[in-house]
Design a protein around this motif. Structure first.
Motif, mmCIF file in Angstrom:
data_model
loop_
_atom_site.group_PDB
_atom_site.id
_atom_site.type_symbol
_atom_site.label_atom_id
_atom_site.label_comp_id
_atom_site.label_asym_id
_atom_site.label_seq_id
_atom_site.Cartn_x
_atom_site.Cartn_y
_atom_site.Cartn_z
ATOM 1 N N LEU B 240 35.050 60.461 30.647
ATOM 2 C CA LEU B 240 36.433 60.193 30.207
ATOM 3 C C LEU B 240 36.796 61.035 28.987
ATOM 4 N N ALA B 241 35.775 61.508 28.276
ATOM 5 C CA ALA B 241 36.028 62.362 27.109
ATOM 6 C C ALA B 241 36.728 63.658 27.521
ATOM 7 N N LEU B 242 36.633 63.993 28.813
ATOM 8 C CA LEU B 242 37.311 65.214 29.284
ATOM 9 C C LEU B 242 38.824 65.062 29.224
ATOM 10 N N VAL B 243 39.311 63.838 29.433
ATOM 11 C CA VAL B 243 40.758 63.651 29.570
ATOM 12 C C VAL B 243 41.405 62.813 28.470
ATOM 13 N N LEU B 244 40.640 61.954 27.810
ATOM 14 C CA LEU B 244 41.235 61.069 26.798
ATOM 15 C C LEU B 244 40.788 61.481 25.392
ATOM 16 N N PRO B 245 41.707 61.986 24.578
ATOM 17 C CA PRO B 245 41.323 62.435 23.224
ATOM 18 C C PRO B 245 40.645 61.342 22.409
ATOM 19 N N ILE B 246 41.084 60.091 22.584
ATOM 20 C CA ILE B 246 40.497 59.015 21.775
ATOM 21 C C ILE B 246 39.026 58.799 22.152
ATOM 22 N N VAL B 247 38.723 58.881 23.458
ATOM 23 C CA VAL B 247 37.326 58.757 23.902
ATOM 24 C C VAL B 247 36.536 59.970 23.407
ATOM 25 N N ARG B 248 37.196 61.127 23.454
ATOM 26 C CA ARG B 248 36.533 62.377 23.036
ATOM 27 C C ARG B 248 36.052 62.261 21.599
ATOM 28 N N ARG B 249 36.967 61.828 20.718
ATOM 29 C CA ARG B 249 36.615 61.740 19.292
ATOM 30 C C ARG B 249 35.591 60.635 19.050
ATOM 31 N N GLY B 250 35.839 59.487 19.698
ATOM 32 C CA GLY B 250 34.923 58.359 19.521
ATOM 33 C C GLY B 250 33.538 58.692 20.037
ATOM 34 N N TRP B 251 33.477 59.328 21.209
ATOM 35 C CA TRP B 251 32.196 59.674 21.827
ATOM 36 C C TRP B 251 31.436 60.669 20.942
#
Lengths: 221, 318
Positions: B240-251
């Motif tokens: 999901l980090a590929l598409v959701l910036p919030i997941v990207r940063r959190g991950w």
């Protein structure tokens, strides 16, 4: 009359895939499928399907795939397919694609097993060390010396004569590495010992057992 | 809420220079991997060497040449030379890059075959390099001017996202295996406490006893268990980090913390992977390599460009 336009179809597909993925993930997370006694491999395959369906449900990702140069898209498809295949393949049969399964099997281990090396020096003294404590190498699990220690720990106790000879030869290399890093005080003989430390309460006396001896004078590099 | 979970792929403003930066970064990581003592494998008993996978295609007579001190020194040197050539763009029709990747596969495989431990460490870097090989990564910063094909600018960013996908998807797979094989029963066992103790006693230098100290406090086990569950859920959500910036940063933040904690507690660190995350998940293309005019306009200029970009490719922004 309702017309199923391409846009509606796209949305239907996206939401359908996302819903399927979500349902499968819920099943996986809460172990409901275990109640139905499904085989683990099938469960695993369904999990992968859920992950892939979740990814495919994002229109932005499908759009991105179309923007990839053909060669890059082919490479990506091949890499992901082989990564998935390696999850079901025999141990490392598809190397450099390997199974991702770190810390996934329940261990129920009652004790911690530790391999220690006992070094014998020319003046008759002994020293006990663990890898990589005695070796000033960068702190990396990828280091071959550490992996050799794991190999010795796993195999030495139950090895047959031929295997013991191989492992003793590997142990000799460990000793040579030690001498390489400690040229001022090289070891003459090296023994591999296994210490089993019980984890349970009230059972704190470790059990120590000699596994292997590299009964050779170690050569200094 | 919808703003929080807005869909946006990274590297929307990537250029040929961004991808060239990725090439240099990946080559730098390979140089880090190659900076280890390698030739001593020639001293190991040959009986321990049983090739697997792609390595079985190498004939036995070739292994006889490679698995000598001179052979391994040569392989090591060729890998170094290949990586430097790729970094500098000294390549002809990607021949050097292809050969370098084959040699790096041998370099990564030999220690694994000897010890029968096939963990993923720099293999992720290898797969990312394969994506790079099949991409327009030589379109900037090369010593040899290549034949530049006309290519859509979005292809550069798309390639970086493909590299990120190769890194992120396997994390999800490992989480699936953990849930299906061990289940919550395993996660809420004493597994982590055991691993901390095992690693502290087996694999860490003397005096590095944080993991052992932690494992001796039974009351911390609950913390380990919930931490283990949290990390497994993060791994499951990795794509999901590929598409959701919030997941990207959190991950990204959680994984950096996770790697640091396993390093401090268990001595396990895959530096190559840790250094790949910022390259692939931080949207550095947005502020680092934007055209001159945008730079002159400062942050507001960047915002304007981004707004224009959204207008131009609305479907990429959900």
């Amino acid at each position: 009359m309702f017309k199923f336009s391409s846009l509606a179809r796209e949305q239907f597909l996206s939401r359908g895939l996302a819903g399927l993925a979500a349902a499968l993930l819920v099943v996986l997370l809460f172990g409901a499928a275990n109640l139905l006694r499904w085989p683990t491999a099938l469960m695993e395959a369904l999990g992968y399907l859920a992950v892939m369906a979740a990814l495919a449900s994002f229109a932005a990702l499908r759009q991105w795939l179309r923007r990839l140069p053909m060669a890059t898209a082919t490479a990506l498809g091949l890499l992901l397919a082989l990564t998935l295949a390696a999850q079901f393949a025999r141990h490392a049969a598809l190397f450099p694609f390997t199974r991702w399964a770190m810390y996934t099997e329940p261990s129920a281990r009652p004790e911690v097993k530790v391999l220690t090396y006992r070094l014998h020096f020319a003046d008759g003294s002994q020293q006990e060390v663990v890898w990589p404590g005695a070796f000033p190498v960068p702190l990396k699990t990828t280091d071959t010396g550490f992996r050799l220690a794991v190999l010795l720990e796993k195999q030495a106790r139950h090895a047959d004569a031929a295997n013991r000879a191989r492992l003793a030869a590997a142990l000799k290399v460990v000793g040579q590495r030690y001498n390489h890093w400690h040229p001022d005080r090289p070891a003459q003989r090296l023994e591999a010992w296994q210490t089993c430390v019980p984890l349970g309460q009230g059972k704190n006396s470790p059990n120590v057992q000699k596994l292997l001896v590299a009964d050779v004078a170690l050569v200094q590099d | 809420m919808s703003r929080l979970f807005k869909i946006e792929l990274p590297h929307q403003l990537a250029t040929a220079h961004t991808l060239a930066l990725a090439r240099l970064w990946v080559c730098g990581l390979w140089l880090f991997v190659l900076g280890q003592d390698f030739a001593f494998h020639a001293e190991l008993p040959r009986e321990l060497f049983q090739p697997r996978g792609l390595l079985t295609l190498v004939p036995s007579s070739a292994w006889n040449l490679i698995l000598t001190t001179a052979g391994l020194h040569t392989l090591h040197a060729l890998c170094l030379a290949g990586v430097v050539c790729v970094a500098l763009g000294l390549d002809w029709r990607r021949l050097v890059f292809s050969i370098a990747l084959l040699l790096l596969t041998l370099f990564s495989g030999i220690p694994r075959v000897y010890t029968n431990m096939f963990h993923h460490a720099e293999l992720t870097l290898l797969l990312v390099s394969v994506v790079l090989l099949c991409s327009p990564c030589y379109d900037a910063w090369t010593l040899l001017p290549g034949r530049r094909r006309s290519i859509a600018r979005s292809a550069y960013g798309a390639t970086l996202v493909a590299m990120a996908a190769v890194v992120l998807v396997p994390y999800s797979l490992v989480a699936v295996v953990r849930f299906t094989h061990g289940g919550l029963e395993m996660i809420f066992s004493e597994e982590m406490r055991y691993l901390f103790a095992q690693r502290a006693l087996q694999g860490l230098p003397e005096g590095w006893q944080l993991g052992l100290a932690l494992s001796q406090h039974a009351e911390l086990n609950t913390l380990f268990q919930w931490g283990f569950l949290g990390v497994t859920l993060l791994e499951l959500a990795a794509p999901l980090a590929l598409v959701l910036p919030i997941v990207r940063r959190g991950w990204l933040a959680a994984m950096v913390l996770f790697h640091l904690s396993t390093w401090l507690g268990m001595g396990i660190i895959f530096t190559e992977n840790l250094l790949l995350y910022p390259l692939l998940l931080l949207d550095h293309s947005a502020w680092q390599w934007r055209p001159k005019m945008e730079r002159r306009n400062g942050l507001f200029g960047y915002r304007l460009v981004k707004t224009y970009q959204k207008a131009a490719v609305p479907s990429l922004h959900g």
